[in-house]
Design an enzyme around this catalytic site. Structure first.
Site, PDB file in Angstrom:
ATOM      1  CB  CYS A  42       7.450  -1.052   4.268  1.00 25.02           C
ATOM      2  SG  CYS A  42       5.676  -1.432   4.329  1.00 25.02           S
ATOM      3  CG  ASP A  44       3.503   2.909   2.605  1.00 25.15           C
ATOM      4  OD1 ASP A  44       2.789   2.789   3.615  1.00 25.15           O
ATOM      5  OD2 ASP A  44       3.393   3.847   1.795  1.00 25.15           O
ATOM      6  NE  ARG A  46       1.738   5.977   2.776  1.00 26.83           N
ATOM      7  CZ  ARG A  46       1.197   5.866   3.985  1.00 26.83           C
ATOM      8  NH1 ARG A  46       0.508   6.877   4.484  1.00 26.83           N
ATOM      9  NH2 ARG A  46       1.367   4.767   4.694  1.00 26.83           N
ATOM     10  CG  HIS A  98       6.990   3.237   6.517  1.00 30.50           C
ATOM     11  ND1 HIS A  98       5.709   3.737   6.565  1.00 30.50           N
ATOM     12  CD2 HIS A  98       6.868   1.955   6.104  1.00 30.50           C
ATOM     13  CE1 HIS A  98       4.855   2.799   6.172  1.00 30.50           C
ATOM     14  NE2 HIS A  98       5.527   1.710   5.891  1.00 30.50           N
ATOM     15  CB  CYS A 101       4.623   0.624   9.070  1.00 26.83           C
ATOM     16  SG  CYS A 101       4.683  -0.886   8.087  1.00 26.83           S
TER      17      CYS A 101
END
Ligand code: CO
Length: 202
Positions: A42, A44, A46, A98, A101
């Site tokens: 992803c 993302d 983080r 994750h 998400c």
């Protein structure tokens, strides 16, 4: 200093630090790459992939998008898959989702706008296929966690049918597929599924 200037400045000091510790560092990567892994994850912010896996430059070929999806008509993802397996001959393809998400949650909650809405159809199709199991989970957070897992499992299952994977297996390559999930809360990566080449799995 603007945020972009700050990042450029940080890069300068990183270059100096690397060079001071190891003058041959950058030259070593110039001739080519031979990564063992294709990572599909992803977007993302983080999830700093090299950091959480303690891997170096050259080890991971990386493809990221919203909710770690390889769509059947996604030229971007399919090209990455073709190149990573066919040319770079990676030995492992990792699909890593994750918990938490936002892409998965957005798909579950209903229509979005713009191109994102069509993209999230990839997730909604998986959700529809597991409607009964998901409906049996009362708590939305737990339904969300399970949907994150079901998405990873579905992506890995889909990869087993992808032409580059089928071709690699037909040629006797030991390519393995992995479905993992990352927990933002504690940084732990967990395996959900591993698929070995059919001929080798017994
Ligand atoms: Co995500």
């Amino acid at each position: 200093m603007t945020p972009a200037e700050r990042v450029l400045l940080q890069n300068k000091s990183w270059v100096q630090e690397k060079f001071a510790l190891d003058p041959g560092y950058f030259q070593r990567f110039a001739p080519g790459q031979h990564p063992q892994f294709l990572w599909i994850g992803c977007s993302d912010s983080r999830i700093p992939i090299n950091e959480i896996t303690v891997t170096s430059a050259g080890e991971l070929f990386i493809h990221r998008n919203i909710a770690n999806v390889i769509g059947v008509d996604d030229l971007n993802g399919l090209s990455v898959l073709q190149y990573a397996i066919g040319v770079l001959a990676v030995q492992h393809v990792i699909v890593c989702g994750h918990y938490g998400c936002a892409g998965v949650l957005a798909a579950m909650r209903g229509p979005a706008t713009g191109p994102l809405d069509a993209w999230l159809d990839n997730i909604r199709a998986i959700q529809a296929a597991h409607r009964e199991e998901l409906d049996a989970i009362a708590e939305e957070d737990q339904r969300w966690d399970r949907m994150v897992e079901l998405n990873v499992l579905a992506q890995v299952r889909q990869l087993t049918q992808a032409p580059p994977v089928q071709a690699a297996w037909a040629s006797g390559a030991g390519l393995q597929l992995h479905g993992w999930v990352y927990r933002l809360d504690d940084g732990v990566l967990q395996e959900l599924v591993a698929v070995s080449p059919p001929a080798l799995s017994g």
